[in-house]
Design an enzyme around this catalytic site. Sequence first.
Site, PDB file in Angstrom:
ATOM      1  N   GLY A   1       3.970 -12.685  20.438  1.00 57.59           N
ATOM      2  CA  GLY A   1       4.843 -12.816  19.278  1.00 57.59           C
ATOM      3  C   GLY A   1       6.247 -12.330  19.564  1.00 57.59           C
ATOM      4  N   ALA A   2       7.237 -12.988  18.934  1.00 60.59           N
ATOM      5  CA  ALA A   2       8.641 -12.613  19.135  1.00 60.59           C
ATOM      6  C   ALA A   2       9.385 -12.564  17.807  1.00 60.59           C
ATOM      7  CB  ALA A   2       9.314 -13.592  20.096  1.00 60.59           C
ATOM      8  N   GLY A   3       8.660 -12.202  16.740  1.00 59.59           N
ATOM      9  CA  GLY A   3       9.277 -12.077  15.425  1.00 59.59           C
ATOM     10  C   GLY A   3       9.840 -10.683  15.208  1.00 59.59           C
TER      11      GLY A   3
ATOM     12  N   THR B   1      10.820  -3.599   2.529  1.00 69.23           N
ATOM     13  CA  THR B   1       9.893  -4.517   3.175  1.00 69.23           C
ATOM     14  C   THR B   1      10.415  -5.945   3.042  1.00 69.23           C
ATOM     15  OG1 THR B   1       7.555  -5.105   3.379  1.00 69.23           O
ATOM     16  CG2 THR B   1       8.388  -4.757   1.137  1.00 69.23           C
TER      17      THR B   1
ATOM     18  N   LYS C   1       0.822  -1.209   0.000  1.00 76.47           N
ATOM     19  CA  LYS C   1       0.000   0.000   0.000  1.00 76.47           C
ATOM     20  C   LYS C   1       0.860   1.265   0.000  1.00 76.47           C
ATOM     21  CE  LYS C   1      -3.466  -2.715   0.219  1.00 76.47           C
ATOM     22  NZ  LYS C   1      -4.136  -3.046  -1.062  1.00 76.47           N
TER      23      LYS C   1
ATOM     24  N   ALA D   1       8.509  -8.049  13.846  1.00 78.01           N
ATOM     25  CA  ALA D   1       7.579  -6.972  14.189  1.00 78.01           C
ATOM     26  C   ALA D   1       7.583  -6.693  15.686  1.00 78.01           C
ATOM     27  CB  ALA D   1       6.179  -7.328  13.725  1.00 78.01           C
TER      28      ALA D   1
ATOM     29  N   ASP E   1       8.971   1.636  12.197  1.00 77.39           N
ATOM     30  CA  ASP E   1       7.841   0.858  12.714  1.00 77.39           C
ATOM     31  C   ASP E   1       7.502   1.214  14.162  1.00 77.39           C
ATOM     32  OD1 ASP E   1       7.260  -0.531  10.386  1.00 77.39           O
ATOM     33  OD2 ASP E   1       8.610  -2.188  10.857  1.00 77.39           O
TER      34      ASP E   1
ATOM     35  N   LYS F   1      14.610  -6.473   5.087  1.00 74.82           N
ATOM     36  CA  LYS F   1      14.876  -5.495   6.148  1.00 74.82           C
ATOM     37  C   LYS F   1      16.195  -5.745   6.886  1.00 74.82           C
ATOM     38  CE  LYS F   1      10.069  -4.236   7.145  1.00 74.82           C
ATOM     39  NZ  LYS F   1       9.043  -4.105   8.210  1.00 74.82           N
TER      40      LYS F   1
ATOM     41  N   LYS G   1       9.452 -20.434  23.187  1.00 79.96           N
ATOM     42  CA  LYS G   1       9.893 -19.632  24.329  1.00 79.96           C
ATOM     43  C   LYS G   1      11.319 -19.124  24.158  1.00 79.96           C
ATOM     44  CE  LYS G   1       9.515 -19.616  29.357  1.00 79.96           C
ATOM     45  NZ  LYS G   1       9.200 -20.407  30.564  1.00 79.96           N
TER      46      LYS G   1
END
Length: 293
Positions: free
Chosen positions: A137-139, A73, A27, A141, A113, A77, A164
């Site tokens: 989440g632990a990615g 993107t 977008k 992002a 971000d 990154k 974990k």
Amino acid sequence: MVNLTIKREKKKIPRAFVVGTPIHHSKSPKIHNFWLKQYDLQGEYLAQEVTSEEFRDFLTSLKRRGFCGGNVTLPHKQEAFHLANYKDDVATMIGAVNTLWYEGDKLCGTNSDAYGFSANLDDSAPDWMGETALVFGAGGAARAILYALKKRGFERICLVNRTKQRAESLAEHFGKPVEVCDWYKAHEILYQADLIVNTTSVGMINSNEKESTSFFCDFHKTKTTALVTDIVYTPLVTPFLQRAKAHGLRTVDGLGMLLHQAVLGFERWFGIRPRVTKALRATILQDMGEKRG
């Protein structure tokens, strides 16, 4: 007779890009071209489909291609972080670059971000600040979200992830007040959380349905004043947000994060700090085929 006519050098039109693969869904061109038109600026913003094998060559040829910078993107990154000549403190802490620009011949990078996340909540829920945050989440992002929450002074940031070990690695990287909580005991933190954030792709269009149905959050134990947000914006109202709404909780969707993170790059390349408006949001929602807004 001496010709005193002075030839004026033609001013270059700023050109910026968004690069990734796949890129057709992005977008970013809609957002930046909306602002170029709104502020009556000369400039171009183009989508560039570039594979991982081609990415290094693409970056080294930016000036030859006439680009003054751009957005990065998936899946580039982290590679952009390694290839940029200079990374600011934000990018260094997050470990990824999504915005590039030139200072002389030096290719510089940041990550917008974290700014986009905070600005979205500032805009949509100005009283969002609290003491305890619960992050799923632990990615990649999640790194930006943890940075933003730590910067905003949360006293306790509980990180929950199926694997974990990944959560423990992030908690070690960011240090206090980030701590790891067991995935299946997240409900024990819910009643304390002022802010609940989903950074996983669960609930996203085309995500694994089995995984989606197994993702749970027992919102009936949540503070009635808690704010729930999801960085996913397709669909606009994810199953995560639907469940929160069903329990009467305030929610903020992830589209605003996308819109606000674009501000920093646009200002770098085109010289004006743009505003995220209802008109911009409506334009992107229309492009997404969404009627809400």
